[in-house]
Design an enzyme around this catalytic site. Structure first.
Site, short mmCIF file in Angstrom:
data_model
loop_
_atom_site.label_atom_id
_atom_site.label_comp_id
_atom_site.label_asym_id
_atom_site.label_seq_id
_atom_site.Cartn_x
_atom_site.Cartn_y
_atom_site.Cartn_z
N HIS A 1 47.92 34.11 41.94
CA HIS A 1 47.11 33.56 40.85
C HIS A 1 47.63 34.08 39.53
CE1 HIS A 1 45.22 37.20 42.46
NE2 HIS A 1 44.79 37.47 41.23
N ASN B 1 49.00 39.98 38.66
CA ASN B 1 49.13 41.24 39.38
C ASN B 1 49.81 40.96 40.71
OD1 ASN B 1 47.74 42.93 37.48
ND2 ASN B 1 45.84 41.93 38.13
N HIS C 1 46.21 34.84 35.80
CA HIS C 1 45.05 34.96 34.93
C HIS C 1 45.43 34.33 33.58
CE1 HIS C 1 42.90 38.20 37.28
NE2 HIS C 1 44.12 38.37 37.75
N ASP D 1 37.12 32.82 36.24
CA ASP D 1 36.99 34.09 36.96
C ASP D 1 35.51 34.47 37.06
OD1 ASP D 1 39.15 36.66 37.51
OD2 ASP D 1 37.01 37.13 37.38
N ILE D 2 35.11 35.00 38.18
CA ILE D 2 33.71 35.37 38.41
C ILE D 2 33.30 36.57 37.56
CG2 ILE D 2 33.97 37.05 40.31
CD1 ILE D 2 31.84 35.39 41.83
N GLU E 1 44.04 42.29 43.84
CA GLU E 1 42.90 42.32 44.76
C GLU E 1 42.91 41.15 45.73
OE1 GLU E 1 39.33 42.33 42.44
OE2 GLU E 1 39.91 44.15 41.35
N VAL E 2 43.29 39.99 45.25
CA VAL E 2 43.21 38.78 46.08
C VAL E 2 44.62 38.34 46.45
CG1 VAL E 2 42.40 36.40 46.22
CG2 VAL E 2 41.07 38.10 44.94
P1 5GP Z 1 43.63 40.37 40.90
O1 5GP Z 1 43.16 41.78 40.74
O2 5GP Z 1 43.92 40.05 42.33
O3 5GP Z 1 44.74 40.02 39.95
O4 5GP Z 1 42.43 39.47 40.40
C1 5GP Z 1 41.49 38.90 41.23
C2 5GP Z 1 40.47 38.23 40.33
O5 5GP Z 1 39.68 37.39 41.14
C3 5GP Z 1 39.52 39.21 39.62
O6 5GP Z 1 39.61 39.01 38.22
C4 5GP Z 1 38.14 38.83 40.18
O7 5GP Z 1 37.12 38.90 39.21
C5 5GP Z 1 38.36 37.41 40.67
N1 5GP Z 1 37.52 37.01 41.80
C6 5GP Z 1 37.30 37.72 42.94
N2 5GP Z 1 36.50 37.03 43.78
C7 5GP Z 1 36.20 35.86 43.13
C8 5GP Z 1 35.42 34.72 43.50
O8 5GP Z 1 34.82 34.65 44.58
N3 5GP Z 1 35.35 33.71 42.60
C9 5GP Z 1 36.00 33.76 41.39
N4 5GP Z 1 35.86 32.71 40.58
N5 5GP Z 1 36.76 34.81 41.03
C10 5GP Z 1 36.86 35.86 41.88
#
Ligand code: 5GP
Length: 120
Positions: free
Chosen positions: A104, A91, A106, A33-34, A99-100
Site C-alpha cells: 500500500h 513502509n 499512503h 485510512d482508519i 503493519e499490513v
Molecule cells: P503500514 O504500517 O502497514 O504502512 O500501514 C497500515 C495502515 O493501515 C495504518 O495506517 C492503519 O491505520 C491502516 N489500517 C489498518 N487496518 C485498517 C482497516 O481495517 N481499515 C482501514 N481503512 N485502514 C486500516
C-alpha cells in the site's frame, strides 16, 4: 515476505470488511485510512497479491505497475492535492514498521506535512 491472503487489505478487496472508498478501477483500490495522520490520509493498493513495495516492484507486471502509478496521480488530482502538494509513503518490512502485508501507498495531504521523518 510470503503473501498472506488473510491480511486485512485482502479482506477489504474481497468485500469482507468495509472501507470508505475513494477510487476503484480494475487494478487499484483506494480508501481512507482508519486512523488518519493528516486531513487527507488515503491508502492506495493494487488488486494483485503483493506483500510489500519490494514484492510489487520486483514481481508485478509492467502493466500493473503503470496502472498503479497512473491511479496514484489521478487520485491526487481528484482530491485537489496537486497544487498544494502531497506526500506518499510506503513502509516495507520490519524497520519501516509495516503493519499490513499487502502493498500500500499512503497518500497524505491537506496541511503542511512537516519533516519527512520523525526525529529519533
Ligand atoms: P503500514 O504500517 O502497514 O504502512 O500501514 C497500515 C495502515 O493501515 C495504518 O495506517 C492503519 O491505520 C491502516 N489500517 C489498518 N487496518 C485498517 C482497516 O481495517 N481499515 C482501514 N481503512 N485502514 C486500516
Amino acid at each position: 515476505m510470503a503473501y498472506d491472503p488473510e491480511n486485512i487489505f485482502a479482506k477489504i478487496l474481497r468485500g469482507q470488511i468495509p472501507c470508505r472508498k475513494v477510487y476503484e478501477d480494475d487494478h487499484v483500490l483506494a480508501f481512507h485510512d482508519i486512523n488518519p495522520q493528516a486531513p487527507v490520509h488515503v491508502l492506495i493498493i493494487p488488486k494483485g497479491a503483493y506483500s510489500s513495495l519490494q514484492d510489487f516492484g520486483a514481481n508485478a507486471s509492467v502493466d500493473e505497475i503503470a496502472f498503479f502509478f497512473r491511479a496514484v496521480s489521478k487520485i491526487a488530482a481528484d482530491l485537489n492535492l496537486v497544487e498544494p502538494g502531497y506526500r506518499t509513503l510506503s513502509n516495507a518490512g520490519l524497520n519501516a514498521g509495516q503493519e499490513v502485508p499487502h502493498f500500500h501507498l499512503h497518500l497524505f495531504g491537506g496541511r503542511p506535512l512537516g519533516p519527512m521523518l520523525a526525529r529519533p
